[in-house]
Scaffold this motif. Structure first.
Motif, short mmCIF file in Angstrom:
data_model
loop_
_atom_site.label_atom_id
_atom_site.label_comp_id
_atom_site.label_asym_id
_atom_site.label_seq_id
_atom_site.Cartn_x
_atom_site.Cartn_y
_atom_site.Cartn_z
N ARG A 157 -60.48 -69.71 102.48
CA ARG A 157 -61.66 -70.21 101.43
C ARG A 157 -61.70 -71.54 100.65
NH1 ARG A 157 -63.09 -66.24 98.47
NH2 ARG A 157 -64.18 -65.02 100.57
N ARG A 158 -60.44 -70.50 99.84
CA ARG A 158 -60.24 -72.36 98.58
C ARG A 158 -59.30 -73.50 98.78
NH1 ARG A 158 -58.24 -68.92 93.96
NH2 ARG A 158 -58.17 -70.87 93.36
N LEU A 159 -58.63 -73.15 100.10
CA LEU A 159 -58.26 -74.12 100.64
C LEU A 159 -58.77 -74.69 101.50
CD1 LEU A 159 -54.56 -72.48 101.13
CD2 LEU A 159 -54.53 -74.25 100.28
N ALA A 160 -59.65 -74.53 102.08
CA ALA A 160 -60.45 -75.92 102.59
C ALA A 160 -61.60 -75.96 101.85
CB ALA A 160 -61.03 -74.45 103.83
N GLU A 173 -43.33 -76.91 105.14
CA GLU A 173 -43.01 -75.89 103.81
C GLU A 173 -43.67 -74.97 104.31
OE1 GLU A 173 -41.56 -76.58 101.50
OE2 GLU A 173 -41.42 -78.67 101.27
N VAL A 174 -43.09 -73.62 104.02
CA VAL A 174 -43.14 -71.77 104.33
C VAL A 174 -43.62 -71.54 102.41
CG1 VAL A 174 -42.83 -69.95 105.12
CG2 VAL A 174 -42.15 -72.01 106.71
N PHE A 175 -44.86 -71.09 102.75
CA PHE A 175 -45.00 -70.58 101.67
C PHE A 175 -45.41 -68.77 102.11
CE2 PHE A 175 -46.96 -74.66 102.39
CZ PHE A 175 -46.50 -75.00 100.10
N GLY A 206 -36.14 -68.98 101.03
CA GLY A 206 -36.30 -69.48 100.81
C GLY A 206 -37.79 -69.94 100.42
N ALA A 207 -38.68 -69.44 101.77
CA ALA A 207 -39.88 -70.08 101.13
C ALA A 207 -41.05 -69.53 99.98
CB ALA A 207 -40.85 -68.37 102.05
N LYS A 208 -41.40 -70.46 99.53
CA LYS A 208 -41.81 -70.32 98.27
C LYS A 208 -42.61 -69.42 98.05
CE LYS A 208 -41.31 -75.55 98.17
NZ LYS A 208 -40.64 -75.72 99.36
N LEU A 209 -42.97 -68.29 96.59
CA LEU A 209 -43.64 -67.65 96.12
C LEU A 209 -44.86 -68.29 96.12
CD1 LEU A 209 -43.14 -64.63 94.41
CD2 LEU A 209 -45.15 -65.90 93.38
N VAL A 210 -45.80 -67.80 96.17
CA VAL A 210 -47.81 -68.41 95.88
C VAL A 210 -48.07 -67.35 95.46
CG1 VAL A 210 -47.04 -70.18 96.77
CG2 VAL A 210 -47.87 -68.04 98.16
N GLU A 211 -49.19 -67.40 93.82
CA GLU A 211 -50.06 -66.34 93.91
C GLU A 211 -51.28 -66.74 93.68
OE1 GLU A 211 -47.11 -63.20 90.98
OE2 GLU A 211 -47.91 -65.98 89.82
N ASP A 212 -51.39 -68.85 93.94
CA ASP A 212 -52.75 -68.61 93.55
C ASP A 212 -53.06 -69.66 94.94
OD1 ASP A 212 -55.55 -68.99 92.19
OD2 ASP A 212 -54.25 -70.86 92.59
N GLU A 215 -51.21 -73.89 93.90
CA GLU A 215 -49.64 -73.81 94.19
C GLU A 215 -49.36 -74.50 95.10
OE1 GLU A 215 -49.22 -69.47 91.36
OE2 GLU A 215 -48.54 -70.06 93.19
N ILE A 216 -50.55 -74.49 96.25
CA ILE A 216 -49.69 -74.81 97.71
C ILE A 216 -50.89 -76.39 97.52
CG2 ILE A 216 -50.40 -74.50 100.52
CD1 ILE A 216 -50.92 -72.02 100.37
N ILE A 217 -51.67 -76.64 96.69
CA ILE A 217 -51.89 -77.89 96.66
C ILE A 217 -50.80 -78.69 95.65
CG2 ILE A 217 -53.54 -79.58 95.47
CD1 ILE A 217 -54.39 -78.52 98.82
#
Length: 380
Positions: free
Chosen positions: A138-141, A251-253, A274-280, A283-285
């Motif tokens: 929802r938030r990325l969209a 990129e992989v999250f 090596g994937a990036k840890l994301v909690e929000d 952080e991806i943006i």
């Protein structure tokens, strides 16, 4: 180009021949130049090129009825047949070594070239996994990214549904474009086709097959700039998609979870690799900003307003030469966290326009996303 053109038919004949997959088709095109030249080559020449007798026979005597059925499907409203020669064929997907020679699309084919991120995970997620997936999508969209997934039950369905709340989504099918699997997602597929796109490399009439679903994973990862895995077991198709993304330079999250949740182990394994840890989602943006700037600045005939705006901002020196429309949006935003819906009301702009503008402003460091799908203004 006419839908019934010989050029499109030649592409279909080429990819329909037994033993000719995307890599073999690419090798033949390197040798002969066009599908028409492949089809028109002599049997001896095709044999020298390494084709088996069954493939040569199919090229010389294609199934005319099957081709007509494909063209009949393509004649329907919102049905599109995209070959590698079509300007609407997504450039990012074309970069992968086994890109599909032909794509069948229901909905808006131009969306395939828009900035997008894949969201994948377990078919049997926990309630928390579903909630996290839907919130991230929802938030990325709402930030202007399209959400790509595979229309499976569980995480895929939640990703598509979450994206439709604030933006658009693309579903990559493991069947032909005229079929929906699983059947429980028929209504969801109609919503996706109405506001996004359904895409498949399999021709109309192709039913579900176990071997098709792993194949479509490379398209899910290849269409976008990255892949987010929200919840997955150690052995799952989601990890295949993530590893394909790494091979494709994406990129992989991964979202971490409890060490006692077996559906977190896949994400933890990706993070260790090596994937990036994301909690929000923010952080991806932030992580994708450099890649998105380059992608958006490239523009093209199907570039969105966001693409044109980022390119323009980069040419003018970025934040020091802000477009008046963007300054106006910042002015109505104020300095308190505000929801996208409220910004739409204050600005009088469409939801799609506001979402695209917010993505540009976030990439340029003028706003940041906050919990609850809201945005905060940064600086003056």
């Amino acid at each position: 180009m006419s839908l019934h053109s010989d050029a499109i038919a030649d592409w279909i004949v080429l990819i329909s021949a037994p033993g000719i997959g995307p890599r073999t088709a690419a090798r033949l095109l390197d040798r002969y130049g066009t599908p028409g030249a492949v089809v028109g080559a002599s049997r001896d020449d095709l044999s020298e090129a390494g084709l088996a007798p069954a493939a040569i026979a199919s090229l010389k005597q294609p199934d005319a009825a099957a081709i007509e059925r494909i063209f009949a499907w393509g004649a329907q409203p919102d049905a599109h047949i995209l070959t590698r020669a079509d300007t609407r064929y997504p450039a990012l997907l074309a970069e992968i070594p086994d890109a599909p020679p032909v794509l069948y699309v229901r909905g808006d084919p131009t969306l395939l070239s828009e900035p997008q991120i894949a969201v994948v995970g377990s078919r049997n997620p926990t309630p928390s996994g579903l909630e996290i997936t839907r919130d991230f999508a929802r938030r990325l969209a709402s930030d202007g990214l399209l959400i790509t997934s595979g229309l499976a039950t569980g995480v895929d369905g939640a990703a598509h549904a979450g994206a439709l709340e604030t933006g658009r989504t693309i579903a990559v099918l493991g069947t032909g474009p005229d079929l929906v699997y699983p059947a429980v997602h028929r209504a969801l597929a109609r919503r996706i086709a109405d506001g996004g796109a359904l895409v498949s490399e399999f021709p109309p009439g192709q039913g579900p097959s176990a071997r098709n679903f792993p194949r479509r994973n490379r398209i899910i990862s290849g269409l976008g700039v990255g892949v987010l895995v929200t919840e997955a077991a150690l052995k799952s198709g989601s990890l295949i998609t993530a590893r394909l993304a790494l091979e494709q330079g994406r990129e992989v999250f991964a979202v971490p979870g409890s060490i006692r949740n077996p559906l977190s182990r896949g994400c933890h394994a990706l993070i260790r690799d090596g994937a990036k840890l994301v909690e929000d989602p923010s952080e991806i943006i932030a992580e994708l900003a450099p890649m998105l700037r380059g992608l958006l600045a490239a523009g093209g005939p199907d570039a969105s307003r966001a693409a044109a705006s980022v390119s323009s901002a980069a040419d003018r020196g970025g934040a020091n030469a802000m477009d008046a429309d963007y300054r106006a949006l910042l002015d109505v935003m104020g300095f308190e966290p505000v929801a996208t819906d409220e910004l739409i009301l204050r600005s009088g702009r469409s939801a799609r326009e506001v979402s695209s503008m917010l993505l540009v402003l976030e990439l340029e460091g003028h706003v940041s996303s906050a919990p609850g799908g809201r945005f905060c203004r940064l600086g003056s």
